[in-house]
Scaffold this motif. Structure first.
Motif, mmCIF file in Angstrom:
data_model
loop_
_atom_site.group_PDB
_atom_site.id
_atom_site.type_symbol
_atom_site.label_atom_id
_atom_site.label_comp_id
_atom_site.label_asym_id
_atom_site.label_seq_id
_atom_site.Cartn_x
_atom_site.Cartn_y
_atom_site.Cartn_z
ATOM 1 N N PHE A 146 0.793 -1.234 0.000
ATOM 2 C CA PHE A 146 0.000 0.000 0.000
ATOM 3 C C PHE A 146 0.824 1.282 0.000
ATOM 4 O O PHE A 146 0.273 2.359 -0.129
ATOM 5 N N SER A 147 2.122 1.146 0.182
ATOM 6 C CA SER A 147 2.900 2.379 0.272
ATOM 7 C C SER A 147 2.944 3.059 -1.096
ATOM 8 O O SER A 147 2.851 2.414 -2.123
ATOM 9 N N PRO A 148 3.066 4.387 -1.086
ATOM 10 C CA PRO A 148 3.029 5.119 -2.348
ATOM 11 C C PRO A 148 4.245 4.774 -3.193
ATOM 12 O O PRO A 148 5.375 4.805 -2.717
ATOM 13 N N ASP A 204 4.229 6.944 -9.020
ATOM 14 C CA ASP A 204 3.107 6.612 -9.884
ATOM 15 C C ASP A 204 2.640 7.790 -10.705
ATOM 16 O O ASP A 204 2.961 8.939 -10.450
ATOM 17 N N ALA A 222 -0.120 9.132 -11.053
ATOM 18 C CA ALA A 222 -1.103 10.070 -10.508
ATOM 19 C C ALA A 222 -0.479 11.405 -10.158
ATOM 20 O O ALA A 222 -1.147 12.421 -10.112
ATOM 21 N N LEU A 223 0.838 11.382 -9.894
ATOM 22 C CA LEU A 223 1.494 12.630 -9.526
ATOM 23 C C LEU A 223 1.887 13.473 -10.737
ATOM 24 O O LEU A 223 2.370 14.576 -10.602
ATOM 25 N N GLU A 281 0.638 15.649 -13.612
ATOM 26 C CA GLU A 281 -0.604 16.339 -13.947
ATOM 27 C C GLU A 281 -0.947 16.156 -15.412
ATOM 28 O O GLU A 281 -0.095 16.251 -16.281
#
Lengths: 500, 941
Positions: free
Chosen positions: A26-28, A31, A33-34, A36
């Protein structure tokens, strides 16, 4: 006891292992998503790819001439302040409102902080920046070469026209030929007037080569080779390079696509936008779907007393009103002092500019469907007459014919010829020059030329002081506008014009 | 440290939530919170109470030292501007981060789509029922906030909702009903005075006086009065039920609020539902679930000059609309652009510079409604790995579903008969996923270690679809069928935001005397796209109260000295702020629309998260068994790279770029005292808080003076960003009396001064008034904020008063530019008439007066307000037993009863530009706040 401890310990171990696995999953991670991805916003990263992108980029430069719908400041170069300044800072207009910027221009008390002048400066450079973007990226797009050449012709024409206005108004100006894409090219310096003119001529010549003689359908109204030649004629006329001016005006006349409309009134009918008399115009429309496609002539220049969306912001001087012969068709088209409503009510007011209001097509005067004429064929004829007179040292037959065509048209009202404005004949060079200058004034009232003409003719001071009693023009200062104070506050490299 | 107003009063058998309980909370925290009891940090709990507030952020006004809170407008449920310890950014958001039940409550205040509905935006906190709140804790210094990293600079507000009712409570019912009246009104000329004034003005101008007998008009129409409802009721119902077993407990709560606006056409309704559940699944495994549902229905009117910058709104219109005119004439409403003829009948006139529609028509015939539903669910899991180590996990979802519609009938448009309808839908979804490990170990009696570390991922998406239509031939269908309109425009937008974070804290304490904490957080935000940024803080506290010397001191019950230093961040700007943006153009070519793609903004890929270094030094002193408590804090916050709109030369083709171009400092002192005293049957509590802040812009790149100030009544450029000045500093001219005409008086270039025109001071004596004659007219940021609460209880009776104030700042009363601007249409204030009468000749009547921003509109904004006053009575238990009720309290409570101020506007506590950091302190057409008097009953079973 031992066993229990063992279980407990192994329980802890299992828990720890479970926890570690859980946390790792679960750790970031690095990815996407960062990153834009502005899906609903157009960024420069996804543009300038296709032929259609090229077209849209070209169209945006036209937008900045007129409505300026994509301009953050709202309104393009020829939307309002440009023609208002030309009228106010000359003998043909004055301010009808107590707005200080307008009054300062009208009374020749303006300084470098005048916001109307700053607005025009900024609009000119915004348009230049868009043209620079198109000039940089269109060559990289794979597309039909003919169309690509035309597109480049159009944006070079517009860039040339912008720098021509800048150099005439401000003298030495920064010559920006690359689009602003980051902060690296902000501390610019002023280029000499000569350098700017060289660029103007280069841009216009490229446009003259690349652009078609005429367009069809939806493209009517775009810059043509005639427009480029006509602008070159104006550049050379300004430089007093008379034979080049004559040559380029002649080029336009010989294209065979332009003529004077038979009635002066017809020129300003909305139905005649982009008529055969128009060499280049900033297009507006009576399109109610988007109100900012409309011009601002009505809202600013029509009388407050008209009780419409009109404000008397800029009004003509009596000097320009009185200079007309009463029978001159152009007087009744250009001005009005009364207006009769449908119900018979007669409204009265001081002279106001009415030529831009097509009251039949647009009775409410709430928008403005009239184009701004950057260059009309009548102007071409008068430039030819003026240049030919200077080249030959005396008026030639062609020169007489050119000016007389303009005068002749002004004799006709609804097909009837009036006893006024006889054909000119038998004048010497000086008399003829005076006549041409006078004709330009009558023909082109409030079309954005007067300050340029008076400056070129070196009689700004004498004309303004005659037209506006009590006003003194500091000739040394007002031969140019001041570099806007905001520019100099931001960019310390910019010097100022004398007197500011 | 600070007492709480719970629903029942202290000193009675149910004790309020105290700091002990807060400490308990912090053991099952969502995030690590330094507890109130330890006095380690500048963390303050606020007073909750039974006031008639609609949103929880209203509780923060006047209750916590260092918070500046401005209730922007009186339109029900309007958002509030909050600043903790001053302004830290010049282009972005200064609102604190709210953490509700452990989850960041996304501060997306603009979920209302601009341009669809009227009036100021609704508060994002309106979905939370204030009755559900158990405690609010405000974290201010870096030592406490650094754990929130890139969102910590503006302070952090920790909100906890109730999870159970107190001991013997099962059912709690609360009802509040009351009515409102406006806080005040302007003293405008009545019809006779206005007619006399017009006569005088026309006579001065050498024109015939229009009205032969002004007195026959009497008082005319009082437009300010006519727009108000006869009866503006507020009703609030709240029912909560708690229960459960040893292993499972729950709290269900439902509420309904209906507040009629003071002004016809405005209305606010809300329904809330909350289900909080706690379950112990096994010895090691427990969970908490918090579900909240909120729905609001808001009808608004055009107030706060919201329709555009011209000041056209219901409020301003009600002040300046012609009192000679009747509301209706022969069945037709008086709409627009009328003067009154000799008989007071409407006569159409030329357009004037400030055209106002009939305010009653504007309020009554426009239709603006917003409906928003917000549903959030947070699931918190806790697993004890072994006695000292706990794993926590939280999964949260938060959805906002919004629709808005508005219609303006054609009657309200000048010169056309086109109606305008618009509608929009917005959907926003936020998720959060966060895990952390918590380790607590006492090595011996002397040494304790807390370790705490975790990570979180957050994401947000917002989608908007809206349409707008102009020109309705038939207006019966209004916005229900936008297709009827002739000119339609569409808008759609999607925006995403995400953040990844790692965080941790280590805290060591020795003998409960010394404690040292180190906190760090690394955040990566998609808005900046430049990877992780580390924020950290160290704090130290020395608890002298636990030392041998003071442990058993008879007077000093506690004494703590604390210090912290660290760095925090502020995301400040919205997603996609880095990008160069293109935008479509729709100009004309040959009579048709010409579509193009132009440039709208130059991006700045170097944009950085703002970073603030914060120092805090504080002390806590408790005397006489904590009956008297004193807290004093000094802080110094330095923001090194504040984002601002930085001017670009016009030659670039752009006007501005967003840039980290300024540095700002805030420093100040905060004092909180509380006194808690029992004298037999009489108990007395009070709290006094004082915050002093000095905000200063320390530097601006290139030493630019950035003039800003959006157009207001046609004037822009009235605010400045300049080093050495505070943020939100007004600039303008100095008024210099009225002209007597003739030459020799300095004027604006091109201005002809006529007798009676306003003159301005020529500071540099160059004979011309220009921007060089503008001066600093003061900042709108209060130098001091103050709050005072006091309550007395005697037997069953209680009395509470709450005062709140802000001092040492300026307000721009821009209303005066409208109320003191005589045209033949617009009414003027009586003050202006009196003032003008003194200085003959009376100012000239002008149809188009050029107005300037000057010290004439700048006023001292200091005020002290009796914010709340409440009397209550608790029914005796004997009586209650008959109804098998465990508790019953009845009370009467009033809001905004009295204001002490020299400000001449209606209300110094407003902000036209809402939270805009450079444009605070502007009052124009603000919807009046209400004096709200309510009766309430709280009943427990």
């Amino acid at each position: 006891m031992n066993e229990k401890r063992h279980i407990e310990r192994s329980g802890i171990n299992i828990n720890l292992i479970f926890t570690i696995i859980f946390l790792v999953i679960f750790s970031p991670h690095c990815d996407k998503a960062l990153e834009e991805n502005p899906r609903s916003l157009l960024t420069n990263k996804v543009f300038y790819q296709t032929a259609n992108d090229a077209l849209l980029a070209v169209n945006a430069t036209y937008d900045h001439l007129g409505s300026g719908t994509s301009n953050s400041d709202f309104g393009g170069v020829y939307f309002n302040n440009f023609w208002a300044i030309q009228a106010l800072a000359s003998d043909e207009g004055k301010s009808g409102r107590p707005e200080p910027n307008a009054v300062q221009l009208s009374e020749f008390r303006y300084d470098a902080s005048n916001l109307m002048v700053q607005d025009v400066w900024e609009d000119l450079y915004k348009t230049i920046n868009l043209a620079n973007l198109a000039i940089k990226y269109i060559p990289t797009i794979e597309m039909d070469d003919g169309l690509k050449g035309r597109f480049l012709g159009e944006v070079h024409f517009i860039r040339g026209a912008m720098y021509f206005d800048l150099v005439r108004m401000f003298g030495d100006v920064p010559l920006q030929l690359q689009p602003t894409e980051d902060l690296s090219i902000l501390s610019v310096v002023r280029s000499s007037t000569e350098e700017v003119y060289t660029q103007v001529i280069e841009d216009l010549k490229l446009a003259e080569r690349n652009l078609p003689v005429r367009y069809t359908g939806a493209d009517i109204g775009r810059a043509t080779t005639g427009a480029a030649s006509g602008y070159l004629a104006r550049v050379y006329l300004t430089h007093q390079e008379w034979s080049l001016a004559k040559e380029h005006a002649k080029k336009v006349m010989e294209l065979g696509v332009y003529r004077l409309l038979s009635d002066y009134a017809a020129v300003f009918k909305i139905a005649n936008n982009n008529s055969e008399e128009v060499v280049f115009a900033t297009n507006f429309t009576l399109n109610n779907d988007a109100i900012w496609e409309t011009s601002q002539f009505n809202v600013r220049a029509l009388p407050l007393a008209l009780n419409r969306n009109s404000n008397s912001w800029e009004i003509p001087t009596l000097d320009v009103y009185d200079v007309f012969d009463d029978l001159d068709r152009r007087k009744e088209v250009t001005f009005a002092t009364t207006f009769t409503e449908k119900d018979g009510t007669v409204l009265e007011f001081a002279p106001h500019i009415f030529k831009y209001w097509d009251s039949v097509a647009e009775p409410s005067a709430s928008s403005g469907g009239n184009d701004f004429f950057n260059l009309r064929y009548a102007d071409i004829l008068l430039m030819y007459a003026e240049a030919a007179n200077e080249v030959s040292g005396m008026p030639t037959a062609e020169a007489y014919e050119a000016i007389n065509r303009v005068r002749r048209r002004a004799r006709f009202a609804n097909g009837e010829e009036r006893n006024v404005l006889p054909d000119l004949i038998g004048l010497n060079q000086n008399e003829f020059r005076e006549k041409v200058w006078q004709e330009r004034r009558l023909e082109l009232v409030w079309e954005g030329h007067r300050w340029f003409d008076l400056k070129r003719q070196a009689r700004l001071k004498s004309r303004v002081e005659a037209a506006k009693p009590g006003i003194t023009v500091d000739e040394n200062k007002y031969i140019l506008f001041g570099i806007p104070q905001r520019e100099r506050d931001i960019n310390a490299n910019l010097s100022q014009n004398p007197g500011y | 440290m600070a007492f709480l107003y719970a629903d029942y009063l202290p000193g009675q058998d149910v004790s309020p939530i105290d700091s002990t309980e807060l400490e308990q909370h912090s053991s099952d925290r969502g995030y690590f919170i330094l507890s109130g009891k330890s006095h380690d940090a500048a963390a303050v709990k606020t007073n909750l109470n039974f006031r008639g507030v609609n949103t929880i952020d209203q509780f923060l006004q006047g209750t916590v030292a260092g918070i500046t809170a401005v209730e922007n407008s009186g339109q029900p449920a309007t958002e509030i501007t909050l600043q903790i310890r001053g302004i830290h950014t010049l282009a972005g958001n200064n609102q604190p981060l709210f953490i509700i039940d452990g989850i960041p409550y996304y501060d997306e205040t603009d979920f209302s789509i601009s341009g669809t509905t009227f009036g100021p935006p609704v508060s994002p906190f309106t979905f939370i029922n204030p009755n559900d709140i158990e405690s609010i804790t405000v974290l201010k210094d870096a030592g406490a906030t650094a754990i929130y990293g890139a969102r910590a600079t503006n302070g952090v507000v920790i909100v906890r909702t109730k999870r159970k009712l107190s001991a013997d409570q099962k059912i709690s019912l609360k009802i509040k009903v009351g009515s409102q009246e406006p806080i005040g009104s302007y003293n405008m000329a009545n019809a006779t005075q206005f007619a006399e004034f017009l006569n005088q003005a026309h006579t001065n101008a050498g024109e015939p006086a229009p009205y032969s007998n002004p007195t026959k008009f009497g008082v005319g129409t009082d437009w300010q009065n006519i727009i108000y409802r006869d009866q503006a009721l507020r009703q609030e119902y709240h029912l909560s039920i708690a229960g459960g077993t040893e292993k499972i407990s729950f709290l269900l709560s439902g509420a309904y609020l209906n507040q009629k606006g003071l002004i016809i056409g405005s209305n606010f309704q809300r329904a809330n539902f909350r289900a909080n559940m706690d379950a112990q699944i096994s010895d090691r495994f427990s969970l908490q679930n918090s579900l909240n549902f909120g729905r609001i229905d808001v009808n608004s009117v055009a107030s706060d000059a919201a329709s555009d910058d011209s000041g056209i709104d219901v409020i301003s219109g009600s002040r300046i609309f012609n009192p000679l005119l009747p509301y209706q004439q022969n069945g037709a409403v008086t709409a627009y652009h009328f003067i009154a003829d000799e008989n007071g009948l409407p006569t159409p006139v030329l357009q004037s510079s400030v055209a106002q529609p009939n305010p009653l028509l504007l309020a009554g015939s426009t239709d603006s409604k917003l409906t928003t539903t917000r549903i959030s669910n947070y699931l918190h899991l806790k697993y004890d790995l072994f006695s000292a180590l706990t794993l926590h996990g939280t999964v949260g979802l938060d959805g906002i579903f919004n629709e808005e519609y508005a219609f303006v009938p054609g009657l309200l448009f000048f010169g056309t008969s086109d109606g305008l309808g618009s509608g929009s839908k917005m959907e926003a979804l936020k998720f959060i996923n966060q895990y952390y490990l918590d380790y607590h170990h006492a090595f011996s009696i002397d040494h304790t270690l807390n370790l705490y570390a975790g990570f979180s991922t957050e994401g947000y998406r917002r989608e908007v679809l809206s349409g707008r239509s102009i020109g309705f031939d038939n207006e019966t269908l209004r916005y229900y069928s936008l297709t009827v309109g002739q000119q339609k425009t569409l808008f759609s937008d999607i925006s995403d935001w995400s953040m990844r974070s790692f965080f941790g804290t280590a805290r060591y304490s020795y003998q409960d005397i010394y404690s040292l904490s180190v906190t760090a957080r690394a955040d990566a935000s998609s808005t900046f796209g430049d990877g992780y940024h580390l924020f950290s803080a160290t704090s130290f506290s020395y608890n002298l109260g636990n030392t041998e010397v003071l442990k058993n001191h008879d007077k000093i019950s506690s004494l703590v000295i604390r210090a912290s230093y660290g760095s925090t961040g502020n995301l400040a700007v919205k997603p996609y702020s880095r990008f160069t943006l293109l935008n479509e153009s729709n100009s004309a070519l040959n009579g048709a629309t010409l579509n193009g793609i132009g440039l709208s903004r130059l991006g700045n890929q170097n944009l950085k998260i703002e970073r603030t270094n914060q120092l805090n030094l504080g002390a806590h002193l408790g005397l006489a068994k904590e009956k008297l408590q004193l807290d004093l804090d000094f802080y110094q916050n330095k923001t090194s790279n504040a984002i601002t709109f930085f001017p670009l030369a016009g030659t670039s083709g752009f006007d501005y770029i967003l840039s980290n171009a300024a540095s700002i400092s805030n420093q100040g002192l905060e004092l909180s005292t509380s006194l808690n005293h029992n004298l037999g049957a009489l108990s007395w509590n009070s709290q006094l808080i004082v915050g002093v802040n000095k905000n200063q812009i320390k530097s601006v790149e290139n030493d630019f003076h950035i003039v800003s100030g959006d157009s207001i009544v046609g004037i822009s450029g009235w605010s400045i960003i300049q080093s050495g000045h505070a943020a939100s500093t007004f600039i303008g001219y100095q008024a210099d009396g009225l002209s007597v005409g003739g030459s020799g008086e300095a004027s604006f270039a091109g201005q002809v001064l006529n007798s009676g025109d306003q003159k301005y001071r020529d500071l540099n004596k160059d004979g011309v008034i220009n921007s060089e004659d503008q001066i600093d007219l003061g900042s709108a940021l209060p130098k001091m904020t103050l709050g005072f609460y006091s309550q007395w209880c005697y037997k069953g009776f209680d009395l509470t008063i709450g005062l709140q104030g802000a001092f040492g700042h300026k307000m721009a009363n821009v209303n005066r530019l409208l109320l003191e601007n005589p045209t033949s249409e617009n009414n003027v204030s009586v003050e202006y008439l009196n003032e003008a009468g003194k200085s003959l000749p009376l100012p000239r009547l002008q149809t188009a007066r050029q107005q300037y921003f000057s010290d004439l509109v700048i006023e001292n904004g200091s005020y002290l307000r009796l914010k709340n006053c409440t009397v209550g009575y608790e029914l005796p238990q004997k009586l209650l037993n008959r109804f098998s009720a465990s508790k019953c309290r009845v009370y009467l409570t009033a809001e905004n009863l009295l204001t002490f101020t020299k400000y001449t506007g209606l209300d110094p506590d407003v902000s036209h530009f809402r939270s805009s950091p450079t444009q605070q302190g502007v009052d124009l057409g603000s919807y009046p706040k209400s004096k709200l008097i309510q009766m309430g009953i709280n009943l427990d079973f």
